[in-house]
Write a protein that holds these residues in place. Sequence first.
Motif, short mmCIF file in Angstrom:
data_model
loop_
_atom_site.label_atom_id
_atom_site.label_comp_id
_atom_site.label_asym_id
_atom_site.label_seq_id
_atom_site.Cartn_x
_atom_site.Cartn_y
_atom_site.Cartn_z
N VAL A 1 19.37 49.18 55.99
CA VAL A 1 19.67 49.97 57.58
C VAL A 1 19.51 49.33 58.62
O VAL A 1 20.59 49.86 59.74
CB VAL A 1 19.16 51.70 57.34
CG1 VAL A 1 17.24 51.41 58.17
CG2 VAL A 1 19.47 52.53 57.85
N LEU A 2 18.54 48.61 58.82
CA LEU A 2 18.08 48.07 60.01
C LEU A 2 19.41 47.01 60.71
O LEU A 2 19.41 46.46 61.80
CB LEU A 2 16.85 47.73 60.46
CG LEU A 2 15.74 47.98 59.53
CD1 LEU A 2 14.67 47.75 59.92
CD2 LEU A 2 15.55 48.88 60.63
N LEU B 1 9.33 49.36 61.50
CA LEU B 1 10.74 49.04 61.08
C LEU B 1 12.01 50.04 61.02
O LEU B 1 12.73 49.62 62.09
CB LEU B 1 10.49 49.03 59.60
CG LEU B 1 9.16 47.96 59.26
CD1 LEU B 1 9.72 47.75 57.28
CD2 LEU B 1 10.30 46.83 59.81
N PHE B 2 11.06 51.73 61.26
CA PHE B 2 12.21 52.85 61.03
C PHE B 2 12.39 52.92 62.76
O PHE B 2 13.39 53.23 63.17
CB PHE B 2 11.80 54.19 60.15
CG PHE B 2 13.30 55.05 60.46
CD1 PHE B 2 14.40 55.02 59.54
CD2 PHE B 2 13.71 55.80 61.64
CE1 PHE B 2 15.63 55.92 59.92
CE2 PHE B 2 14.29 56.72 61.48
CZ PHE B 2 15.86 56.27 60.59
N ALA B 3 11.33 53.00 63.45
CA ALA B 3 11.61 52.57 64.68
C ALA B 3 12.72 52.57 65.36
O ALA B 3 13.59 52.23 66.39
CB ALA B 3 10.37 52.95 65.58
N ARG C 1 15.87 51.41 63.93
CA ARG C 1 16.69 52.09 63.51
C ARG C 1 17.34 52.91 64.89
O ARG C 1 17.79 52.83 66.00
CB ARG C 1 16.86 52.55 62.62
CG ARG C 1 18.08 53.28 62.15
CD ARG C 1 19.03 52.79 62.45
NE ARG C 1 20.37 53.80 61.60
CZ ARG C 1 21.22 53.61 62.08
NH1 ARG C 1 22.00 52.09 62.88
NH2 ARG C 1 22.50 54.50 61.61
N ALA C 2 15.83 53.72 64.72
CA ALA C 2 16.24 54.87 66.26
C ALA C 2 15.80 54.38 67.29
O ALA C 2 17.13 54.85 68.09
CB ALA C 2 14.83 55.87 65.91
N GLU C 3 15.82 53.16 67.74
CA GLU C 3 15.73 52.95 69.13
C GLU C 3 17.04 51.67 70.08
O GLU C 3 17.69 52.30 70.56
CB GLU C 3 14.33 51.67 69.38
CG GLU C 3 13.36 52.52 69.94
CD GLU C 3 11.75 51.90 70.13
OE1 GLU C 3 12.74 50.71 70.81
OE2 GLU C 3 10.99 51.63 69.92
N LEU D 1 19.81 53.34 68.63
CA LEU D 1 20.54 54.38 68.41
C LEU D 1 20.73 55.33 69.60
O LEU D 1 21.12 55.61 70.19
CB LEU D 1 21.05 55.73 67.23
CG LEU D 1 21.53 55.08 65.90
CD1 LEU D 1 19.80 56.05 64.89
CD2 LEU D 1 22.95 55.40 66.22
#
Lengths: 307, 307
Positions: free
Chosen positions: A178-179, A211-213, A215-217, A219
């Motif tokens: 997803v990244l 890692l998920f951050a 993606r969040a950053e 978005l």
Amino acid sequence: MRPDWIAVDWGTSRLRAWAMGAEGVLAEAQSAEGMARLDEGGFEIALLRLIWPWLDEGQAVPVVICGMAGARRGWHEAPYRMLPCAPVDPQSLVPVAAEDARISVRIVPGLAQSRPADVMRGEETQIAGALAVLGDFDGVICLPGTHSKWVQVSASEVVSFRSFLTGELFALLSEQSVLRQGLVGEGWDADVFLAAVSDGMSHPQKLGSKLFALRAEGLLQDLPPASARARLSGLLIGLELVGARSYWLGQPVVLVADEGLAERYAAALAAQGVQARLLPARACTLGGLAAAIGQLTTAVSGTGRKA
Amino acid sequence: MRPDWIAVDWGTSRLRAWAMGAEGVLAEAQSAEGMARLDEGGFEIALLRLIWPWLDEGQAVPVVICGMAGARRGWHEAPYRMLPCAPVDPQSLVPVAAEDARISVRIVPGLAQSRPADVMRGEETQIAGALAVLGDFDGVICLPGTHSKWVQVSASEVVSFRSFLTGELFALLSEQSVLRQGLVGEGWDADVFLAAVSDGMSHPQKLGSKLFALRAEGLLQDLPPASARARLSGLLIGLELVGARSYWLGQPVVLVADEGLAERYAAALAAQGVQARLLPARACTLGGLAAAIGQLTTAVSGTGRKA
């Protein structure tokens, strides 16, 4: 042009060959026919497709191969040699029966360690090439890549090593996760990279959320791709460095790597106070294969050294 | 059959729909037309392909959707609501203009947090469904999955949360990495799993080398696939648990998950002395969508509560 011998590095995804003469490299060629693309019968054909311009009738030219051609699913299995041992032993090269009479093929076996279980194929040759340059070296050789290796060397033998999945994690995350959308673009942020190395070393337990951050950053805060890629690389290399600390702490460290990775690892290590010596990966591969074939010649003439 | 309303969970890889009546689920259907497979124009068609048997002419049936249909690359962007807030606010449902007059579509927006940056889409609905069961609950809700969420809830609001890439890492490593060959097969070794959770929690910095060790043990010691898969899962869940420790330590924990994952997380948490309460993911999704549509009705009649 007729080479004295042919050097081959057969990786999972690429096949590289060099026509070697007394003065060094006469010609080189490569293709995408790595081990992953081939079945048993396909190896000789893939090799000939690459090196046929260097062959002619008459005496068979020696071909020395390191890497995945010797894996169980490779051309011909070359069983691992167990540690401790010299990285390459000319008497342990595994001959492969080729159908084409113009080549005489030998494979360099990989190395294995039983506790903790670990294996390498290809790096042992680069280590031999590095030692040919370094001479009497006691210390640690780091070979970053898909499966990075940290290797303790003493008295010309490999004493222990540890592999890390760092490069493969980077590839999977940057190409298939997803990244990936947030990583497309040019550029590299060296400051972000070093901060992420430090972060990855200090807080390895936060890897999954960091890692998920990314993606969040991407978005919420339009994180630039150059920063996202540098941060991803830094987090993963930081995780490797903290896991390999017992290898590099207080040790002379030699980095065997291609330019891009060498710079990243050297910068990350320098931030920890480690000034690593750099050796280019390609030269080490060729040096190691040359050592193997040179020693083989010696061994055949009856003066082979004990491995 | 004519449903009172239709519940839809639109994930990245799957689309699920339920025909809902006064007594609950009348019928259900699903397809592989997740967001990743569709472009903007494809969403309504994909939905109609699934739910057409439940539609007839006359008054439009309400359709409430949670998940990725509201993403930027989804059907229609439903901007994130910022924390702290109730997980679902009926007045914030985003109406989507459908071409087919038989449906009246609304999308539940996801939630976002600015520091640290984090986002969710779909889980906010499951949280609302969980709270409908739990009533006045102060504590932590864990929603394991592709991007696991740990969520602090207080006074019916989501106060903070953190996402972990755990499930996506497991999928990438088990399906696309060098480890995949060693993971093919049946079975599950629960003891190996728990040992790996503990190992992953104690030594998160060794993740990269522990992952490669799965490969090496497969080659050198014939590590059984049931053990390798359990170890991979345990290492990654252990990494998540140690990273999420501030969420679960000393807190009442509710697990919202499907059967397999719920068991793994419950066992891993139990080994840490945490007895989590389990709620099935599907029921929470339906409960949250019902709450959204129910509250909407109330809101329309003028007694909507403050969100």
